[in-house]
Structure formats: structure tokens, C-alpha cells
Motif scaffolding. Structure first.
Motif, short mmCIF file in Angstrom:
data_model
loop_
_atom_site.label_atom_id
_atom_site.label_comp_id
_atom_site.label_asym_id
_atom_site.label_seq_id
_atom_site.Cartn_x
_atom_site.Cartn_y
_atom_site.Cartn_z
N GLY A 230 6.14 -16.23 -20.92
CA GLY A 230 5.37 -15.50 -21.93
C GLY A 230 3.96 -15.18 -21.45
N TRP A 231 3.34 -16.14 -20.77
CA TRP A 231 2.00 -15.92 -20.24
C TRP A 231 2.00 -14.87 -19.16
N GLN A 232 3.01 -14.89 -18.31
CA GLN A 232 3.11 -13.89 -17.24
C GLN A 232 3.27 -12.48 -17.82
N ALA A 233 4.12 -12.36 -18.84
CA ALA A 233 4.32 -11.05 -19.46
C ALA A 233 3.02 -10.56 -20.10
N SER A 234 2.31 -11.49 -20.77
CA SER A 234 1.05 -11.12 -21.41
C SER A 234 0.01 -10.70 -20.38
N ARG A 235 -0.04 -11.38 -19.27
CA ARG A 235 -1.05 -11.11 -18.25
C ARG A 235 -0.76 -9.82 -17.49
N LYS A 236 0.52 -9.57 -17.18
CA LYS A 236 0.85 -8.47 -16.28
C LYS A 236 1.29 -7.19 -16.99
N VAL A 237 1.87 -7.33 -18.17
CA VAL A 237 2.45 -6.15 -18.83
C VAL A 237 1.77 -5.85 -20.17
N TYR A 238 1.53 -6.86 -20.99
CA TYR A 238 0.95 -6.67 -22.32
C TYR A 238 -0.34 -7.47 -22.47
N PRO A 239 -1.37 -7.18 -21.70
CA PRO A 239 -2.60 -7.97 -21.82
C PRO A 239 -3.29 -7.78 -23.17
N GLU A 240 -3.90 -8.86 -23.61
CA GLU A 240 -4.70 -8.86 -24.84
C GLU A 240 -3.90 -8.47 -26.08
N THR A 241 -2.67 -8.92 -26.15
CA THR A 241 -1.86 -8.67 -27.35
C THR A 241 -1.36 -10.00 -27.90
N CYS A 242 -1.04 -9.99 -29.18
CA CYS A 242 -0.49 -11.19 -29.82
C CYS A 242 0.44 -10.76 -30.94
N LEU A 243 1.62 -11.34 -30.98
CA LEU A 243 2.55 -11.04 -32.07
C LEU A 243 2.10 -11.77 -33.32
N PRO A 244 2.18 -11.14 -34.49
CA PRO A 244 1.90 -11.84 -35.74
C PRO A 244 3.12 -12.64 -36.19
N THR A 245 2.97 -13.35 -37.28
CA THR A 245 4.12 -13.87 -38.02
C THR A 245 4.17 -13.11 -39.35
N LEU A 246 5.33 -13.13 -39.97
CA LEU A 246 5.46 -12.45 -41.26
C LEU A 246 4.50 -13.04 -42.28
N SER A 247 4.34 -14.37 -42.28
CA SER A 247 3.45 -15.00 -43.26
C SER A 247 2.00 -14.56 -43.05
N GLU A 248 1.59 -14.34 -41.80
CA GLU A 248 0.22 -13.88 -41.54
C GLU A 248 0.00 -12.49 -42.13
N LEU A 249 0.96 -11.60 -41.97
CA LEU A 249 0.81 -10.25 -42.51
C LEU A 249 0.87 -10.26 -44.04
N ASN A 250 1.73 -11.09 -44.60
CA ASN A 250 1.80 -11.18 -46.06
C ASN A 250 0.49 -11.71 -46.64
N GLU A 251 -0.08 -12.73 -45.99
CA GLU A 251 -1.34 -13.28 -46.46
C GLU A 251 -2.46 -12.25 -46.33
N ALA A 252 -2.49 -11.53 -45.22
CA ALA A 252 -3.55 -10.56 -44.98
C ALA A 252 -3.51 -9.38 -45.95
N SER A 253 -2.33 -9.01 -46.42
CA SER A 253 -2.20 -7.86 -47.32
C SER A 253 -2.22 -8.24 -48.79
N SER A 254 -2.23 -9.54 -49.09
CA SER A 254 -2.17 -10.01 -50.47
C SER A 254 -3.36 -9.50 -51.29
N GLY A 255 -3.05 -9.03 -52.51
CA GLY A 255 -4.09 -8.53 -53.40
C GLY A 255 -4.45 -7.08 -53.16
N LEU A 256 -3.99 -6.52 -52.06
CA LEU A 256 -4.25 -5.13 -51.73
C LEU A 256 -2.99 -4.28 -51.84
N PHE A 257 -1.86 -4.89 -51.49
CA PHE A 257 -0.58 -4.19 -51.47
C PHE A 257 0.50 -5.03 -52.13
N ARG A 258 1.45 -4.34 -52.72
CA ARG A 258 2.65 -4.97 -53.25
C ARG A 258 3.75 -4.85 -52.20
N LEU A 259 4.40 -5.97 -51.86
CA LEU A 259 5.47 -5.94 -50.89
C LEU A 259 6.73 -5.38 -51.54
#
Length: 325
Positions: A230-259
Motif C-alpha cells: 500500500g505504501w509503495q502504491a501511494s508513493r509511486k502511483v497515487y501520492p498524497e491520497t487517502c481513501l475515506p471510510t463511509l462513516s467519515e463521509l457520513n459524519e462530514a455531511s451530517s446536518g448539511l445533506f440527507r443521505l
């Protein structure tokens, strides 16, 4: 960096920042590496519409059919058909913009992209009703409200590669706050993202997936191997990226959007990466002439790692439909 310049990412972190030092996600340098430098090779794999995200597959599909189905899904999920104004965040080569105006009756489609090469290609197509900007979403100031917003595998760039959940959620929150302000009341967003298992990035890599039992030593070996690959892929192909989790996106959109809808479609990821890998192998020699044999090998290695992680359930493909409150 001048528009059109192509260079390999050199491994140094160079994050872009906005007003008062606000963090703006993956740096331009890293974006150019992934989408411009390596993009010369990816153009051999993606099909005629150059769609650089997972398709939506049915039995008997070609990659091209699966990609069109995916574009139509997001247009319909966001209720973009017949809309006056639609925003595509991370528009790539513009395949969704074209589909929106030519097949879904959208009058004006705006695409945001940080890749100079992709943006130039999309502009050269001269699609009526399409506007493509080299612009970070953080800096976007729309001329009028949007009826719909679509973001296909763009969220992975919004938080960089920070390890801390609270910082990731805060950065996703900024995006949802901006989107809320840009959308008309009742407008919808359709989002597609690669997402870690709900346990988070480190447990997803280190711990055995649900239903997979391995002896202690084997499990330790698997975990170490996954972190390394995973580190090799991040370093060589997808630098400076991070996958979210569903709970992170739900928390971040709470109160602004209805799922409205949540989908988990890992098999769409498996089918797409399988098709890409087959095409990558078939174009290995041509790709070496474009970006070098080592870079081609890095891409193929990353695709194989992604395929294994998807099959093991370490990360998945999620699709969300959200409605502005």
C-alpha cells in the motif's frame, strides 16, 4: 508549474494551501504525476472515452459499456437530467460533461480539474455547453447555483495522506459545506469513492478480512506485506491520497445533506481493475516508450495490489446519493 509540463513526482510533499494557509488537498505536483505523467500510459487502458474510474458492470459488458452505465447512473442519481447547471468535481477527460450535455439535456456543465493535460484535452473537444476549469474545488466560486453536483473518485484527493481521522473528517466537511452553498435547495449530489473497510485504513490493511482466518505468523506476514504494498502504491502511483471510510463521509455531511442512498459495489472495482490490468499488460511495451518500463511496472503492480485488496474486502467501492437540506 507551467501548464502542460509533465514530470514524475519526486517523493517530496508539496501540499497546496489556500487563504490563511488552509489545506487544499493533494498538491498540484502529485496530481500532475498521477494524471499527466502516468496518464500517458493510462490513455492506452481506459477505452475511447478515457474514463479513469470504476465502471458499473452487468453480465456480458465491455469496459466501455460499463463506463457509460456508470456515467448515466450518476446523472440520474443526482437528478441532473434536464438541469440548467451541473458541477462535476474532478472531471478528468470530461466524459461525464459530454454525456450530461449530449444525452441528459443539461444546458451548462462545469468541470473542475487540477490536471493541465486532461483539461486541455477536454477543452479541445469543443463540446457545446461544457466548461472545463483548471481549478481546485477549494477555490471554486460559481457564477450561479447548481442543480446537481457529481464527484466520481475525487474525494480520495481531498484529505491528502493524513493519518488522523479527525483531520480527514474536517477536510471532507469543508467540501460538503462548499457543496451545500453551491447547490440550490433540494439539489442532489452523487458521489463515488474508493473507501476503506469501516474499521479504518490501518486495520483494513493489517487485520484479516471478515471470514478470513489465518494462523498468527501468516496473519502478521500478510499485514506487513499489505502495509508495504500500500505504501509503495501511494508513493509511486497515487501520492498524497487517502481513501475515506463511509462513516467519515457520513459524519462530514451530517446536518448539511440527507443521505438518500448508499451502495457498496466492490465487484465493479474488481471488474474494472481486471480490464485495466489486462490492457496494461497488452500495452506494456508501448507504455515503456511513453513513461519508461519502471513506471509501467509500478502501475501494473499497483493494479494487482488493488485487485487483491478489493477481492479480500480490505477496501470497497461506495456510491452515495445526498440531498441538500
Amino acid at each position: 508549474m507551467e501548464s502542460g509540463t509533465k514530470t514524475a513526482y519526486n517523493g517530496t510533499r508539496a501540499t497546496d494551501r489556500g487563504a490563511k494557509g488552509a489545506y487544499k488537498g493533494t498538491s498540484t505536483r502529485a496530481i500532475v504525476h498521477q494524471y499527466d505523467y502516468l496518464g500517458d500510459f493510462y490513455q492506452l487502458l481506459l477505452g475511447e472515452r478515457l474514463v479513469y474510474s470504476y465502471g458499473m458492470w452487468e453480465d456480458g459488458d465491455t469496459l466501455e459499456k460499463a463506463q457509460l452505465r456508470k456515467l448515466d447512473h450518476h446523472a440520474e442519481a443526482a437528478r441532473a437530467t434536464g438541469a440548467a447547471r451541473v458541477l462535476d468535481v474532478g472531471c478528468g477527460y470530461g466524459s461525464l460533461l459530454q454525456r450530461l450535455v449530449e444525452d441528459h439535456g443539461v444546458k451548462h456543465a462545469v468541470g473542475l480539474n487540477m490536471s493541465p493535460t486532461q483539461t486541455a484535452w477536454a477543452r479541445d473537444q469543443n463540446w457545446p455547453g461544457c466548461e472545463v476549469r483548471v481549478e481546485n474545488w477549494f477555490d471554486h466560486r460559481p457564477e450561479a447555483p447548481y442543480d446537481a453536483i457529481i464527484a466520481i473518485e475525487a474525494v480520495e484527493h481531498f484529505a491528502g495522506n493524513t493519518l488522523w481521522r479527525s483531520k480527514r473528517v474536517a477536510r471532507y466537511r469543508q467540501f460538503f459545506e462548499r457543496s451545500h452553498a453551491w447547490l440550490r435547495p433540494g439539489g442532489r449530489m452523487s458521489i463515488q469513492a474508493n473507501a476503506w473497510d469501516d474499521r479504518g485504513w490501518l486495520p483494513s490493511l493489517v487485520l484479516p478480512p471478515a471470514g478470513h482466518r489465518r494462523p498468527g505468523a501468516a496473519a502478521l506476514y500478510d499485514g506487513a506485506r499489505n502495509v508495504w504494498e500500500g505504501w509503495q502504491a501511494s508513493r509511486k502511483v497515487y501520492p498524497e491520497t487517502c481513501l475515506p471510510t463511509l462513516s467519515e463521509l457520513n459524519e462530514a455531511s451530517s446536518g448539511l445533506f440527507r443521505l438518500i442512498e448508499t451502495r457498496r459495489d466492490p465487484q465493479d472495482g474488481v471488474a474494472t481493475v481486471t480490464a485495466w490490468t489486462q490492457r496494461a499488460e497488452a500495452n506494456r511495451q508501448r507504455g515503456a516508450g511513453l513513461i519508461g518500463a519502471k513506471a509501467v511496472s509500478d502501475v501494473i503492480s499497483e493494479q494487482r495490489t488493488a485487485l487483491r485488496f478489493l477481492r479480500e474486502g480490505r477496501f470497497t467501492l461506495i456510491r452515495l446519493v445526498l440531498e441538500r437540506l
